[in-house]
Write a protein that holds these residues in place. Sequence first.
Motif, short mmCIF file in Angstrom:
data_model
loop_
_atom_site.label_atom_id
_atom_site.label_comp_id
_atom_site.label_asym_id
_atom_site.label_seq_id
_atom_site.Cartn_x
_atom_site.Cartn_y
_atom_site.Cartn_z
N GLU A 380 0.96 -1.29 -0.05
CA GLU A 380 -0.04 -0.08 0.09
C GLU A 380 0.88 1.28 -0.21
OE1 GLU A 380 -2.28 -3.45 1.26
OE2 GLU A 380 -0.19 -2.54 2.10
N ASP A 381 2.05 1.10 0.36
CA ASP A 381 2.96 2.44 0.29
C ASP A 381 4.07 2.37 -0.61
OD1 ASP A 381 1.58 3.08 2.71
OD2 ASP A 381 2.87 2.17 4.20
N VAL A 382 4.01 1.54 -1.46
CA VAL A 382 5.17 1.44 -2.57
C VAL A 382 4.54 2.08 -3.75
CG1 VAL A 382 6.41 -0.38 -1.38
CG2 VAL A 382 4.76 -0.65 -3.40
N LEU A 383 3.73 3.03 -3.79
CA LEU A 383 3.24 3.67 -5.18
C LEU A 383 2.65 2.95 -6.09
CD1 LEU A 383 5.93 6.35 -5.05
CD2 LEU A 383 4.00 6.38 -3.76
N ASP A 384 2.09 1.59 -5.66
CA ASP A 384 1.48 0.91 -6.59
C ASP A 384 2.43 0.17 -7.64
OD1 ASP A 384 -1.14 1.14 -5.61
OD2 ASP A 384 -1.75 2.77 -7.03
N ALA A 385 3.69 -0.05 -6.94
CA ALA A 385 4.76 -0.32 -7.87
C ALA A 385 4.50 -2.11 -7.79
CB ALA A 385 6.18 -0.08 -7.54
N LYS A 386 4.39 -2.85 -9.00
CA LYS A 386 4.25 -4.42 -8.74
C LYS A 386 5.44 -5.12 -9.20
CE LYS A 386 -0.51 -4.14 -10.01
NZ LYS A 386 -1.16 -4.46 -8.78
N CYS A 387 5.56 -6.23 -8.68
CA CYS A 387 6.86 -7.05 -9.28
C CYS A 387 8.20 -6.39 -8.97
CB CYS A 387 6.64 -7.48 -10.50
SG CYS A 387 5.07 -8.32 -11.18
N LEU A 388 8.21 -5.96 -7.93
CA LEU A 388 9.70 -5.05 -7.28
C LEU A 388 10.64 -6.20 -7.27
CD1 LEU A 388 8.19 -2.85 -4.74
CD2 LEU A 388 8.91 -2.28 -6.92
N SER A 389 11.77 -6.07 -7.75
CA SER A 389 12.95 -7.01 -8.01
C SER A 389 14.26 -6.18 -7.69
CB SER A 389 12.80 -7.61 -9.21
OG SER A 389 12.94 -6.83 -10.15
N THR A 390 14.96 -5.92 -8.55
CA THR A 390 16.41 -5.50 -8.58
C THR A 390 16.27 -4.23 -7.77
OG1 THR A 390 16.54 -4.56 -10.50
CG2 THR A 390 17.35 -6.64 -10.39
N ILE A 391 17.59 -4.17 -6.84
CA ILE A 391 17.95 -3.09 -5.95
C ILE A 391 19.21 -2.34 -6.00
CG2 ILE A 391 17.91 -2.53 -3.43
CD1 ILE A 391 16.48 -5.32 -3.21
N SER A 392 19.39 -1.22 -5.98
CA SER A 392 20.44 -0.50 -6.13
C SER A 392 20.67 0.82 -5.08
CB SER A 392 20.79 0.12 -7.50
OG SER A 392 21.25 -0.93 -8.53
N ILE A 393 21.63 0.79 -4.44
CA ILE A 393 21.79 1.77 -3.34
C ILE A 393 22.65 2.77 -3.91
CG2 ILE A 393 22.32 2.21 -0.90
CD1 ILE A 393 22.14 -0.91 -0.44
#
Length: 777
Positions: A380-393
Amino acid sequence: MIKRLAVFTLFLLPLLLSAQDFSALWQGHFSYNTIKDVVKGNNKIYAASDNAIFSLDLQTNELSTLTTVNGLSGETISTIYYSDVYKLLLIGYENGLIEIAFDDDDDILSVVDIIEKPTIPPTSKKINHFKDYNNVVYVSTNYGVSVFNMERLEFGDTYFIGGSGGQTRVNQTAILGDYIYAACVDGNGLKKAQITSPNLIDYQNWQTVTNGDFLAVETVENSLYALRTNSRMYRVVNDVLTEVFQFPNMPVDVKAVSDRLLVTTQNSVYMYDSGFNALAQADVNSTFNTAFTSAVFHLDSMYIGTKDFGVLKTSVSNPTEYEEIHPEGPLLNIPFSIQSGENELWVTFGEYDLFYNPYGLNSRGISYFKDDSWINTPYEDVLDAKCLSTISINPSNNNQVFIGSFFSGLLEVNDGIPTTLYNETNSGLESLVLPSNPNYVDIRVGATVFDKNGVLWTLTSQVENALKSFNPSNNQWQSYSFKKFRTELGYPKIVIGNDNTKWIAGYWNGVIGFNENNGTPLLKNINSEESNMPAHNVRAIAIDKRNQLWVGTERGLRVIYNTSNFFTEENIRAEEIIIEEGGIAKELLFEQNITDIEVDGSNNKWIGTTDSGLFYFSADGQKTIFHFTKTNSPLPSNTINDVSLDPSNGIVYIATNKGLVSFQSGGSSPLNDLESAYAYPNPVRPTFNIVDEKVKIKDISENVNIKITDIEGNLVAEAQSRNNLRYSGYNLEIDGGTAYWNGKNLANNVVASGVYLVMLSDLDTFETKVLKLMVVR
């Protein structure tokens, strides 16, 4: 504070399987939000999640956990039961495994008889319920009822009580008077048999009380109740069923606790006395909008298992407010992608299939681990982003994180809060095009990585300009044509070499190299047998400290040793690694489906696979330092989704398809100089086990010589980077930015008390530093 139960597994084949206590080096990071079952015993509340258990001490309110680190199998739990007589917890699994955790000696026994039964189909081995009586437990399963002797810890008879003695699903058993009752489905109804009969193995000794399908049967004091699949509850008296209530939703759990009957539906928990008089009802509310799964009570408190909030505690007398109870952990036990920074870890749970199809578009949040605490952000708090996968810091701003969505674009997170979702309307990102539906939007951002200048590089599949760069400092986007790879299904990984070449993994196109080349881009790929590639589907790539490219495909491992010639050499080849095993030359990781490759501070390689666990190889791949599987380590599964290394502390985070664990490898990344180098513990006191725990010399540079002498200058130990590598058996070993001394001298004897000098010399810059170390024995 979470206190972990110290447990291990005994080796008693064929009844028992073995494991070890890895609690010193391993840590479990399991989710306890989804609860399968809740029971009471030993003045504790036990709650089973997907493949881990936690307990709440009713006197101290202390939480304890039981995971694969302590000896659990990591398989999917279906039910649990606590025996007050034998002081043990029975754990039943969907695959038929039974594990027993003891209170008094902290052992876990793994009972594999049902798993190994060849006459029972794998789909029929699920453990549904435990019922103890005298010195045995009746185990309800999807094939019938098995009897387990608690004193001898062994199975007795099995009752197949379906039609003509066939297998049938038994959901639950209960005992009243001289009879055992079984709630069956598949039309086999409610059955009973005289419990003292010596021949219950004969199905003809089981009478059918009534036909139909039954979910549960339970006794409360001298009353017997049975629940049909039509949500109707019946009192059973002299084999006559009298309906007492029809629940508005299908009950998911029915159990007797002391002199009370608890019936749990997804929306409510009902409490009755033995006469089925309603005593309390707890309902789902807007604060904790979830589904209930199971319930118990203690004094005036009810403890309810849920699908989203662990266990909820409420008052029996006024069940309107809830207290959330569970250990800290990530959102789910299905981590898909992970990325560590310094003393932190980000986790996503998005996924796609083997052909990079993200449907049906899962809606899951993200998890963040720092300072031994978890912060979970729901969907509910990820701005409707689906299928979240790769991450870069962002290396220039550790508080800024970018997460690729394999459907919605790119999510920006600042200080742990999702702030912007980049898509086709506000960025250079593009949607794939469906000619039949021109309004369709599907932005499949796969691999992402930051370069040394703080620019983020992203790859979007099935578009012409797949490669894009984004500069967060000025919000500038730039696109690069991948027209020849227009139909590429997915780009799972991108890494950047010392010469700024972008190395990319592709499904159809194997290894792709891209270099901006001062405005005249170079673009080339290899994916065929002519280039010695075992498969076109590349899942993992890594550039090591020698600028060699390690390539993981669905059918094995390759290395491109001379990456500088990739664009200029016409017949570039990827090479297999040949090792000697038992005097026979073999290809390293032959035919293995490789999911990830990570390079640590010593240039050693961590390699994950889809079904063979996790490997740790020496820098050249010739030596296997570790091979972790679920049978010899706390890995909950041999399917490795992702691996990430924390360079600051040597922790290896391992994401499997059944949960997240970490391993303290001990190494760290080297620094540029020796200015910050130090030794600890210092002084080394008599209580410190110097041989096993070792003195650490931290924050050393990449190419260093270390000499340890006594105060008179006599050489005690010596090591050099790239030669005295860790796990090689030397008294002084170097692992990236950390050296380890076991306190022994050149004669392999533990040194005496005294002051020792640790002399560091950087072999590249000629910088030196001397540390003083006090040893007290």
